[in-house]
Design a protein around this motif. Structure first.
Motif, short mmCIF file in Angstrom:
data_model
loop_
_atom_site.label_atom_id
_atom_site.label_comp_id
_atom_site.label_asym_id
_atom_site.label_seq_id
_atom_site.Cartn_x
_atom_site.Cartn_y
_atom_site.Cartn_z
N ASN A 1 -10.51 -5.14 14.72
CA ASN A 1 -10.58 -4.28 15.90
C ASN A 1 -9.46 -3.25 15.93
N LEU A 2 -8.28 -3.65 15.48
CA LEU A 2 -7.17 -2.71 15.43
C LEU A 2 -7.36 -1.68 14.32
N SER A 3 -7.98 -2.10 13.21
CA SER A 3 -8.10 -1.21 12.05
C SER A 3 -8.99 0.00 12.31
N VAL A 4 -9.89 -0.08 13.29
CA VAL A 4 -10.77 1.06 13.59
C VAL A 4 -10.07 2.09 14.46
N LEU A 5 -8.89 1.77 14.96
CA LEU A 5 -8.13 2.72 15.77
C LEU A 5 -7.32 3.61 14.84
N THR A 6 -8.00 4.58 14.23
CA THR A 6 -7.36 5.47 13.28
C THR A 6 -7.56 6.92 13.71
N LYS A 7 -6.74 7.79 13.15
CA LYS A 7 -6.78 9.20 13.51
C LYS A 7 -8.17 9.79 13.29
N GLY A 8 -8.65 10.53 14.27
CA GLY A 8 -9.95 11.17 14.19
C GLY A 8 -11.09 10.36 14.76
N LYS A 9 -10.90 9.05 14.91
CA LYS A 9 -11.93 8.20 15.49
C LYS A 9 -11.88 8.27 17.01
N THR A 10 -12.94 7.84 17.64
CA THR A 10 -12.99 7.79 19.10
C THR A 10 -12.28 6.54 19.59
N PHE A 11 -11.39 6.70 20.55
CA PHE A 11 -10.64 5.56 21.06
C PHE A 11 -11.48 4.72 22.02
N ASN A 12 -11.44 3.42 21.83
CA ASN A 12 -11.97 2.45 22.78
C ASN A 12 -11.01 1.28 22.83
N ALA A 13 -10.67 0.83 24.03
CA ALA A 13 -9.81 -0.34 24.17
C ALA A 13 -10.49 -1.54 23.51
N ILE A 14 -9.69 -2.44 22.94
CA ILE A 14 -10.24 -3.56 22.19
C ILE A 14 -10.22 -4.85 23.01
N THR A 15 -10.99 -5.82 22.57
CA THR A 15 -10.92 -7.19 23.06
C THR A 15 -10.56 -8.09 21.89
N VAL A 16 -9.99 -9.24 22.19
CA VAL A 16 -9.70 -10.25 21.16
C VAL A 16 -10.32 -11.56 21.61
N GLN A 17 -10.70 -12.38 20.64
CA GLN A 17 -11.41 -13.62 20.95
C GLN A 17 -10.77 -14.80 20.23
N THR A 18 -10.68 -15.91 20.93
CA THR A 18 -10.14 -17.13 20.35
C THR A 18 -11.25 -18.17 20.19
N ALA A 19 -11.13 -18.98 19.16
CA ALA A 19 -12.08 -20.07 18.95
C ALA A 19 -11.63 -21.34 19.67
N GLY A 20 -10.41 -21.32 20.20
CA GLY A 20 -9.88 -22.50 20.88
C GLY A 20 -8.87 -22.11 21.92
N ASP A 21 -7.59 -22.44 21.67
CA ASP A 21 -6.54 -22.13 22.63
C ASP A 21 -6.18 -20.65 22.56
N ALA A 22 -5.70 -20.13 23.69
CA ALA A 22 -5.19 -18.76 23.72
C ALA A 22 -3.80 -18.74 23.11
N GLU A 23 -3.35 -17.55 22.75
CA GLU A 23 -1.97 -17.35 22.34
C GLU A 23 -1.46 -16.06 22.97
#
Length: 422
Positions: A137-159
């Motif tokens: 998700n972070l890797s798509v935030l590159t120069k020239g691309k359209t910005f969109n805020a990201i989400t992150v997902q956990t398979a268990g506990d949060a960190e």
């Protein structure tokens, strides 16, 4: 003093350029450059973003930072960079006060921000993050691309994970001369909870032997939305794990186990003096699974803690319940966990789960950047400014009385070390 994680953008003055020239590796600067200094002050904290939760102290160490600047006219990304291996990167040097590290970002040529209106977006995270697809998700935030805020997902506990945008969610303008001065505030995007207990009943009403303390919650979510930074007292989680299996004591509701404490990990001989409670008078040790150096607990106590993806209150269900179980997971005793006063204002980030339930002292939302504590453990090498060499100053909660417990809420978790981009 209230602390936060802050990036402060400013075009450096000639004084700052002179200071940079004292570093042999400093870049050559001229009027064609836009220069930013990225500083992370960590108060000598030694933990990383993915740390365990052992106390109320919130100092931490950001391993990597992704920084994006985008044009608000069309959301096109004008600049993006990632600073990796923050603590060992040769281009990151110690600050003059010794309490942090800093690096210089120089924008030249095509990297320079043209005249226009912009916002900035930054994410601070652990290099060994358990959040699925974080790096993608972070890797798509590159120069020239359209910005969109990201989400992150956990398979268990949060960190722990941190994110933020321009202070006050405001945009900033770059004029024809390229000068700018703005800052970004990064805040913790998850919640946390811990329980610190003593005088634990050793048996149930029919002499059943108590084996486990567990905390049950009315919901448990998978995804953290890294957006809506202008909202305070906010829920920014979505997507329940489903299949709740932890039964509440009333037999009518089910929830999710947040943490579980095996009593024999602390009281190796059980109720060794036979007085009906587990405390400092019994054979006791710190749970051997807690191997972090300097993390100590008051004799006769037990401890459990986890980070949580924030979630909205669930209608008709106590948000948190502490349970004492026997070896067959039968509930021997329970404590409903209540707030001292209901939360008057709860905001929901766009896209987050919203149950639209009226807040009460027993049915309440779990909010980001808030720590929900039962008992008091002050600090430790898990992130404390001072090692916890005297755990006797702690105040674990006495479980040998009452049927309800009051949970304390630190809604700012505000003793976070500063991060600034000067």
């Amino acid at each position: 003093m209230k602390r936060s994680l802050i990036f402060d953008f400013a075009l450096l003055s000639m004084l700052a350029l002179t200071a940079c020239s004292q570093n042999d590796d400093a870049p050559v600067l001229n009027e064609d450059s836009q220069v930013f200094t990225l500083t992370v002050s960590n108060d000598d904290a030694v933990t990383r973003a993915g740390r365990p939760l052992y106390s109320q102290v919130s100092a931490q160490n950001i391993d990597s930072v992704k920084l994006v600047i985008y044009n608000t006219s069309d959301n096109s990304i004008a600049y993006a960079t990632t600073i990796d291996t923050w603590m060992s990167n040769s281009n990151v040097i110690a600050t003059s006060d010794g309490n942090g590290r800093q690096t210089t970002i120089v924008l030249k040529g095509d990297d320079k921000l043209a005249a226009g209106t912009y916002k900035a977006y930054a994410v601070g995270y652990s290099v060994n993050s358990d959040y699925a697809e974080l790096y993608k998700n972070l890797s798509v935030l590159t120069k020239g691309k359209t910005f969109n805020a990201i989400t992150v997902q956990t398979a268990g506990d949060a960190e722990e994970i941190f994110a933020g945008t321009t202070e006050g969610n405001a945009q900033f303008t770059v004029g024809a001369d390229g000068a700018l001065s703005q800052r970004i505030v990064l805040k913790r995007q998850v919640a946390g909870t811990y329980g610190y207990f003593t005088n634990i009943p050793a048996k149930g009403a029919k002499d059943e032997v108590a084996t486990t303390l567990r905390l049950v919650a009315s919901n448990k979510l998978k995804e953290v939305i890294l957006d809506g930074f202008d909202l305070t007292n906010a829920v920014n989680g979505k997507t329940s794990f489903g299949n709740a299996s932890a039964q509440y004591a009333d037999g009518m509701h089910t929830g999710y186990e947040i943490y579980s404490i095996t009593l024999t990990d602390w009281f190796t001989a059980g109720d060794s003096n036979g007085d009906g409670v587990l405390n400092e008078e019994d054979t006791w040790q710190k749970d051997a699974a807690i191997t972090d150096p300097g993390v100590s607990f008051k004799r006769g106590s037990v401890f459990g803690g986890k980070f949580l993806v924030p979630f909205a209150a669930v209608d008709g269900t106590n948000t948190l319940q502490l349970q004492l179980l026997d070896g067959s997971n039968n509930i021997l005793k329970y404590w409903n966990i209540n707030l001292r006063a209901k939360q008057e204002t709860v905001n929901t980030v766009s896209g987050a789960d919203d149950n639209s339930v009226e807040e009460t002292t027993s049915v309440y939302s779990i909010l980001r950047n808030s720590l929900y504590t039962i008992g008091l453990r002050k600090a430790g090498n898990d992130g404390g400014e001072e090692p916890d060499d005297n755990p006797d100053t702690d105040d674990p909660t006495d479980l040998n009385k009452g049927q309800e417990l009051i949970i304390e809420v630190n809604g700012a978790w505000d003793n976070i070390p500063d991060m600034s981009l000067d």
